[in-house]
Write an enzyme that holds these catalytic residues in place. Structure first.
Site, PDB file in Angstrom:
ATOM      1  CD  GLU A 295       2.302  -8.783   5.789  1.00 41.45           C
ATOM      2  OE1 GLU A 295       2.070  -8.159   7.092  1.00 41.45           O
ATOM      3  OE2 GLU A 295       1.811  -9.528   5.349  1.00 41.45           O
TER       4      GLU A 295
ATOM      5  CG  ASP B  91      -2.151 -11.348   8.419  1.00 42.18           C
ATOM      6  OD1 ASP B  91      -3.050 -10.824   8.060  1.00 42.18           O
ATOM      7  OD2 ASP B  91      -1.455 -11.517   9.642  1.00 42.18           O
TER       8      ASP B  91
HETATM    9  O1  AHR Z   1       0.696  -4.798   7.643  1.00 43.44           O
HETATM   10  C1  AHR Z   1      -0.276  -5.020   8.390  1.00 43.44           C
HETATM   11  C2  AHR Z   1      -0.776  -6.016   8.408  1.00 43.44           C
HETATM   12  O2  AHR Z   1       0.276  -6.959   9.131  1.00 43.44           O
HETATM   13  C3  AHR Z   1      -1.043  -6.864   7.294  1.00 43.44           C
HETATM   14  O3  AHR Z   1      -2.053  -6.638   6.587  1.00 43.44           O
HETATM   15  C4  AHR Z   1      -1.150  -8.363   7.701  1.00 43.44           C
HETATM   16  O4  AHR Z   1      -0.549  -9.341   6.763  1.00 43.44           O
HETATM   17  C5  AHR Z   1      -0.054  -8.260   9.076  1.00 43.44           C
HETATM   18  O5  AHR Z   1      -0.697  -8.642   9.992  1.00 43.44           O
END
Ligand code: AHR
Ligand code: AHR
Ligand code: AHR
Length: 481
Positions: free
Chosen positions: A204, A280
Site C-alpha cells: 500500500e 483502492d
Molecule cells: O501500493 C500501490 C497502490 O497504491 C495500491 O495498490 C493502491 O491501493 C494505491 O493506489
C-alpha cells in the site's frame, strides 16, 4: 499431492486457493470457477476432470459455443468460502455500471496442463475480482504466504496487477494495509534490475522490490512465459521469491526485515483478497492469473520449493490463441459483413476511420484498396495477427477508446497490443470473429457501419447485445487489391 496439501504438511495451510486451471488439493473435485454466457445470461460451474485434476475446459467450450462467456466467480478451494467475484468500486471506479470492474473473458488465456486444455484469467485494464469479507486471512501483523502462477509476457506499468491481501473497504487506508503479489513494470514506487517486469510486494502506497523504497537491484526482471511469484510476510520479516513455473527452482530475491519507511512495521493488514487490481481498486493494470493461494502462517522455503516442484509437474504450456478459417501472413484479405441487410459491405477505412463500405468488382481501385488488408504477424503477440492497410503501408487497425482506427504503427508496446487480434471460429455460423488480444471480451464489430472493439452487452452503445453475433461475424476472402 496438490499445492495446498504441501502447505498443510508444512504447517501453513491454505486459507484461500484460487485456480481456473486445476484443483489445488489432491482430493478437490468441486467447482473451480463459474462462467456466464452472453446468449441467455445463464451460468455454469466448471469442475476438475477428476479429483485433483485439470479443469474441464471442454465443458466450458460446450456451454459457451456460439456465444461469449465471462468468468463470474473464482471459487475458493480451501473450504472457507473465500470466493473471488466482480470487484466493486473503491477509491477508483471500474468501467462497468455502478463502477464495478469488468469480468474477464473465459477464453482469453488458453493453456495446457500436462497436455489438457484449460483457461486462465486474462485481466485487461478495467478487470478485477475481490472478496472484502474473507475469513482466515492474515490481519494486522500476522504472518501469511502466497504464490501465483502468472503469464510473464502479459503485464504493463499501470497500477496494479495484484493478487493477495488488501483493504476490506476498497480504499487506500494507509501504508501497510496491504500485502499482495504485484507483477508488472510499474516504476511509480519500486523497481528492480533491468527494465522489468518485476515481482514486487504491494504493501500500500508502495510496490516494494526489497528493503528500500525505490530501486533494489537484487530483484531481477523476470519474463518467463509462466512465472511463479511468491511473497510472504510476518512480524518484521518478509520475502520475495520467483521462478520459471515450467522448470527449475525458486530463487529468493529478498528476505529480511520490513522497510523502514513509516507504516510498514508492524503491518496493518486488513484481510480482503484482490486479483488484478490495486487495494483502492486502481484498474489500470493487465496480467494473466492461472492459480494462486494464500496461507495462514509464514511458509518455509522448503514448503514453497515443494510447491514449485508441484507446479512444474503440472506442465503449463502454451496452446493456440486462434481457431476457425486460417489466415496466411503476407496475404491480402477482404472481410465481408454477414449481418442481414448489410452483406454487400466490407471492412474498409476512410482516412483514420475504420468502417464498412459497399464494395464490388466494379468499385474504384481506390475503394478496393481501402477495403483490402495485408495479414501480418501480430505486433503484440506473434500467435495472433495485425492488419496493415494495403493503401497506407505502415498503418494498422488498432483500437483506441474501443473504436477501431487506422493509425501508423509507432513501435510502442501499447500500439502493438492495441493492433493485435486473434481470429476465432465465428460466433454466428461460417467465417471468423476477430477478438482483441488485449481485451478478449471485445471483437471487431460494425455498428451503424462504423467499426468498434465491442463486448457483448457492455456499457457502450456499440456493445448492444442485439445483433452482436452477426455484427462480429466476418467472411474472410482474398483482398480486392
Ligand atoms: O501500493 C500501490 C497502490 O497504491 C495500491 O495498490 C493502491 O491501493 C494505491 O493506489
Ligand atoms: O481501446 C482501449 C484503449 O484506449 C487502448 O488500449 C488505449 O490505447 C486507449 O487508451
Ligand atoms: O452496422 C450496421 C448495424 O448498425 C448493425 O448491424 C447494428 O447492430 C447497428 O444498428
Amino acid at each position: 499431492a496438490g499445492p495446498c496439501d504441501l502447505y498443510s504438511s508444512g504447517g501453513t495451510p491454505c486459507i484461500a486457493a484460487h485456480s481456473t486451471t486445476r484443483a489445488l488439493y489432491s482430493a478437490y473435485a468441486a467447482q473451480l470457477y463459474q462462467v456466464r454466457r452472453g446468449s441467455d445470461s445463464t451460468t455454469t460451474n466448471i469442475t476438475p476432470l477428476s479429483a485433483g485434476g485439470v479443469a474441464n475446459a471442454a465443458a466450458q467450450d460446450t456451454f459457451c459455443a456460439n456465444t461469449t462467456c465471462l468468468i463470474t466467480i473464482i471459487y475458493d478451494q480451501s473450504g472457507r468460502g473465500n470466493h473471488l467475484t466482480q470487484a466493486p468500486p473503491g477509491g477508483f471506479q471500474g468501467p462497468e455500471s455502478n463502477g464495478y470492474d469488468n469480468l474477464a473473458s473465459a477464453i482469453g488465456a488458453p493453456v495446457t496442463l500436462n497436455g489438457q486444455k484449460a483457461y486462465g484469467v486474462f485481466v485487461s485494464p478495467g478487470t478485477g475480482y475481490r472478496n472484502n469479507a474473507a475469513s482466515g486471512t492474515a490481519t494486522g501483523d500476522a504472518a501469511e504466504g502466497m504464490y501465483a502462477v502468472l503469464d510473464g509476457t502479459h503485464y504493463n506499468g499501470g497500477c496494479c496487477f495484484d493478487y493477495g491481501n488488501a483493504e476490506t473497504n476498497s480504499l487506500d487506508t494507509g501504508n501497510g494495509h496491504m500485502e499482495a503479489i504485484y507483477y508488472g513494470d510499474s516504476t511509480s514506487w519500486g523497481s528492480g534490475a533491468g527494465s522489468g517486469p518485476w515481482i514486487m510486494a504491494d504493501l500500500e502506497n508502495g510496490l516494494f522490490s526489497g528493503l528500500s523504497s525505490g530501486n533494489n537491484a537484487g530483484d531481477p526482471s523476470i519474463t518467463y512465459r509462466f512465472v511463479n511469484a511468491v511473497i510472504k510476510g510476518g512480524p518484521n520479516l518478509w520475502a520475495i521469491r520467483g521462478s520459471n513455473a515450467a522448470s527449475g527452482s525458486l530463487s529468493t530475491y529478498y528476505s529480511g526485515v520490513r522497510p523502514s519507511a513509516s507504516g510498514y512495521n508492524p503491518m496493518s493488514k486488513e484481510g480482503a483478497i484482490i486479483l488484478g487490481i490495486g487495494g483502492d481498486n486502481s484498474v489500470s493494470a493487465q496480467g494473466t492469473f492461472y492459480e494462486g493461494v494464500m496461507t495462514s502462517g509464514y511458509p518455509s522455503d522448503a514448503t514453497e520449493n515443494s510447491v514449485q516442484a508441484n507446479i512444474v509437474a503440472a506442465k503449463y504450456a502454451t496452446t493456440s490463441l486462434t481457431s476457425g478459417p486460417a489466415l496466411t501472413v503476407g496475404s491480402s484479405i477482404s472481410l465481408r459483413v454477414t449481418t442481414a441487410g448489410y452483406t454487400t459491405r466490407y471492412l474498409a477505412h476512410t482516412g483514420t476511420a475504420v468502417n464498412t463500405q459497399v464494395v464490388s468488382s466494379s468499385s474504384t481501385t481506390a475503394l478496393k484498396q481501402q477495403a483490402s488488408w495485408t495479414v501480418r504477424t501480430g505486433l503484440g503477440n506473434s500467435a495472433c495477427f495485425s492488419f496493415e492497410s494495403v493503401d497506407t503501408p505502415g498503418s494498422y487497425i488498432r483500437h483506441y477508446d474501443f473504436a477501431l482506427l487506422l493509425n501508423a504503427g509507432d513501435g510502442t508496446k501499447q500500439f502493438n497490443e492495441d493492433a493485435t487480434f486473434c481470429p476465432q471460429a465465428a460466433l454466428a455460423g461460417a467465417g471468423n470473429s476477430i477478438r482483441s488480444w488485449s481485451y478478449p471480451t471485445r471483437y471487431f464489430r460494425h455498428y451503424n457501419n462504423v467499426l468498434y472493439a465491442a463486448s457483448n452487452g457492455g456499457v457502450h452503445t456499440f456493445d448492444l447485445a442485439t445483433s452482436f453475433n452477426d455484427d462480429v461475424t466476418w467472411v474472410i476472402s482474398a483482398g480486392f487489391a
